[in-house]
Design a protein around this motif. Structure first.
Motif, PDB file in Angstrom:
ATOM      1  N   UNK A   1       2.592  -7.461  -5.043  1.00 25.44           N
ATOM      2  CA  UNK A   1       3.511  -7.139  -4.815  1.00 25.44           C
ATOM      3  C   UNK A   1       4.710  -7.649  -5.131  1.00 25.44           C
ATOM      4  N   UNK A   2       4.899  -8.939  -6.268  1.00 25.18           N
ATOM      5  CA  UNK A   2       5.541  -9.584  -6.893  1.00 25.18           C
ATOM      6  C   UNK A   2       6.115  -8.751  -7.826  1.00 25.18           C
ATOM      7  N   UNK A   3       5.439  -7.924  -8.840  1.00 25.15           N
ATOM      8  CA  UNK A   3       5.016  -7.437 -10.210  1.00 25.15           C
ATOM      9  C   UNK A   3       5.319  -5.499  -9.968  1.00 25.15           C
ATOM     10  N   UNK A   4       5.050  -5.130  -8.398  1.00 23.75           N
ATOM     11  CA  UNK A   4       4.980  -3.624  -8.338  1.00 23.75           C
ATOM     12  C   UNK A   4       5.220  -3.232  -7.168  1.00 23.75           C
TER      13      UNK A   4
ATOM     14  N   UNK B   1      -8.788  -1.064  -2.745  1.00 25.52           N
ATOM     15  CA  UNK B   1      -9.506  -1.338  -3.647  1.00 25.52           C
ATOM     16  C   UNK B   1      -8.201  -0.644  -4.523  1.00 25.52           C
ATOM     17  N   UNK B   2      -7.417  -0.275  -3.574  1.00 24.36           N
ATOM     18  CA  UNK B   2      -5.719   0.226  -4.940  1.00 24.36           C
ATOM     19  C   UNK B   2      -5.401  -0.652  -4.553  1.00 24.36           C
ATOM     20  N   UNK B   3      -5.558  -1.663  -3.839  1.00 20.86           N
ATOM     21  CA  UNK B   3      -4.526  -2.932  -4.527  1.00 20.86           C
ATOM     22  C   UNK B   3      -5.139  -3.503  -5.879  1.00 20.86           C
ATOM     23  N   UNK B   4      -6.345  -3.883  -6.090  1.00 20.17           N
ATOM     24  CA  UNK B   4      -7.723  -4.273  -7.351  1.00 20.17           C
ATOM     25  C   UNK B   4      -6.682  -3.285  -8.480  1.00 20.17           C
ATOM     26  N   UNK B   5      -6.834  -2.229  -8.493  1.00 20.15           N
ATOM     27  CA  UNK B   5      -6.163  -1.579  -9.403  1.00 20.15           C
ATOM     28  C   UNK B   5      -4.746  -1.184 -10.052  1.00 20.15           C
ATOM     29  N   UNK B   6      -4.156  -1.764  -9.207  1.00 16.58           N
ATOM     30  CA  UNK B   6      -2.526  -1.494  -8.981  1.00 16.58           C
ATOM     31  C   UNK B   6      -2.012  -2.920  -9.426  1.00 16.58           C
ATOM     32  N   UNK B   7      -3.169  -4.463  -8.592  1.00 15.25           N
ATOM     33  CA  UNK B   7      -3.001  -5.648  -9.617  1.00 15.25           C
ATOM     34  C   UNK B   7      -3.838  -5.862 -11.397  1.00 15.25           C
ATOM     35  N   UNK B   8      -4.489  -4.800 -11.521  1.00 16.52           N
ATOM     36  CA  UNK B   8      -5.158  -4.847 -12.480  1.00 16.52           C
ATOM     37  C   UNK B   8      -3.940  -4.600 -14.046  1.00 16.52           C
TER      38      UNK B   8
ATOM     39  N   UNK C   1       4.300  -1.213  -1.500  1.00 13.34           N
ATOM     40  CA  UNK C   1       4.850  -0.790  -0.684  1.00 13.34           C
ATOM     41  C   UNK C   1       4.390   0.894   0.179  1.00 13.34           C
ATOM     42  N   UNK C   2       3.866   1.411  -1.201  1.00 10.30           N
ATOM     43  CA  UNK C   2       2.936   2.835  -1.041  1.00 10.30           C
ATOM     44  C   UNK C   2       1.167   2.205  -0.789  1.00 10.30           C
ATOM     45  N   UNK C   3       0.354   1.056  -1.036  1.00  9.97           N
ATOM     46  CA  UNK C   3      -0.534   1.193  -0.845  1.00  9.97           C
ATOM     47  C   UNK C   3      -0.834   0.758   0.332  1.00  9.97           C
ATOM     48  N   UNK C   4      -0.112  -0.384   0.902  1.00 10.52           N
ATOM     49  CA  UNK C   4      -0.368  -0.945   2.117  1.00 10.52           C
ATOM     50  C   UNK C   4       0.435   0.862   3.310  1.00 10.52           C
ATOM     51  N   UNK C   5       0.175   2.116   3.073  1.00 10.41           N
ATOM     52  CA  UNK C   5       0.227   3.132   4.197  1.00 10.41           C
ATOM     53  C   UNK C   5      -1.569   3.771   3.378  1.00 10.41           C
ATOM     54  N   UNK C   6      -2.291   3.363   2.507  1.00 12.10           N
ATOM     55  CA  UNK C   6      -3.623   4.004   2.664  1.00 12.10           C
ATOM     56  C   UNK C   6      -4.372   3.269   4.245  1.00 12.10           C
ATOM     57  N   UNK C   7      -4.826   4.007   4.711  1.00 15.91           N
ATOM     58  CA  UNK C   7      -5.302   4.041   6.020  1.00 15.91           C
ATOM     59  C   UNK C   7      -7.163   3.509   5.504  1.00 15.91           C
TER      60      UNK C   7
END
Length: 180
Positions: free
Chosen positions: A1-4, A22-29, A9-15
């Motif tokens: 959340x801090x760096x991207x 998993x998407x949060x893990x990829x974005x964090x990497x 916000x877009x990833x929060x929309x995944x139902x």
């Protein structure tokens, strides 16, 4: 959340909960490896940190490895959980890491700039599609174009902050055309 934040916000929309996690893990990497050249004091240290991520991804994919992936790192633990939930393409993780090994982002051509955006942003989009169990060439094609547009936009947004690093993320072929 801090760096991207935008992608957060877009990833929060995944139902679907597992896909979102998993998407949060990829974005964090991606956020983690993208910051390495910025926070490392020199290129050797940056390469060592990127090698850590390469080895960690290999260990996560090779479940029979004598040395398991390191424990205690939140991004690593989330990636392990994601891999246990679904099957992902190892090449995408390698591309995310290898794209950051470029010491500077002074591009000679627009094609190089597009390839960098493809490797750094579109690749994460492909992994998110895999998390959603969407394996479709049309979706991949859209993710590629979206990632390139987003990556180029990010590079253009970084012009002001990059000037202190002596990097100008505008392709030289365009600078020559307008004689800057």
């Amino acid at each position: 959340r801090k760096f991207d934040y935008e992608n957060y916000l877009c990833t929060l929309l995944i139902n679907e909960d597992d896909a979102r996690r998993s998407a949060f893990a990829f974005r964090a990497l991606n956020a983690e490896v993208s910051r390495i050249p910025l926070v490392a004091s020199d290129n050797k240290i940056a390469l060592m940190r990127l090698n850590f991520w390469e080895e960690t991804i290999s260990k996560i994919f090779n479940k029979n490895s004598k040395k398991p992936a390191p424990k205690g790192h939140p991004v690593v633990e989330e990636l392990v959980l994601a891999m246990n939930r679904s099957k992902f393409t190892k090449r995408y993780f390698e591309r995310i890491i290898n794209s950051r090994k470029i010491a500077n982002i002074n591009f000679l051509s627009l094609k190089q700039m597009e390839q960098y955006a493809e490797d750094t942003v579109s690749t994460v989009n492909y992994l998110v599609l895999e998390a959603l169990n969407c394996r479709n060439t049309h979706a991949d094609h859209a993710a590629s174009h979206l990632g390139k547009a987003q990556g180029i936009t990010n590079l253009l947004r970084s012009i002001y902050s990059q000037k202190s690093n002596q990097h100008l993320p505008i392709p030289q072929e365009l600078l020559i055309k307008v004689r800057i």
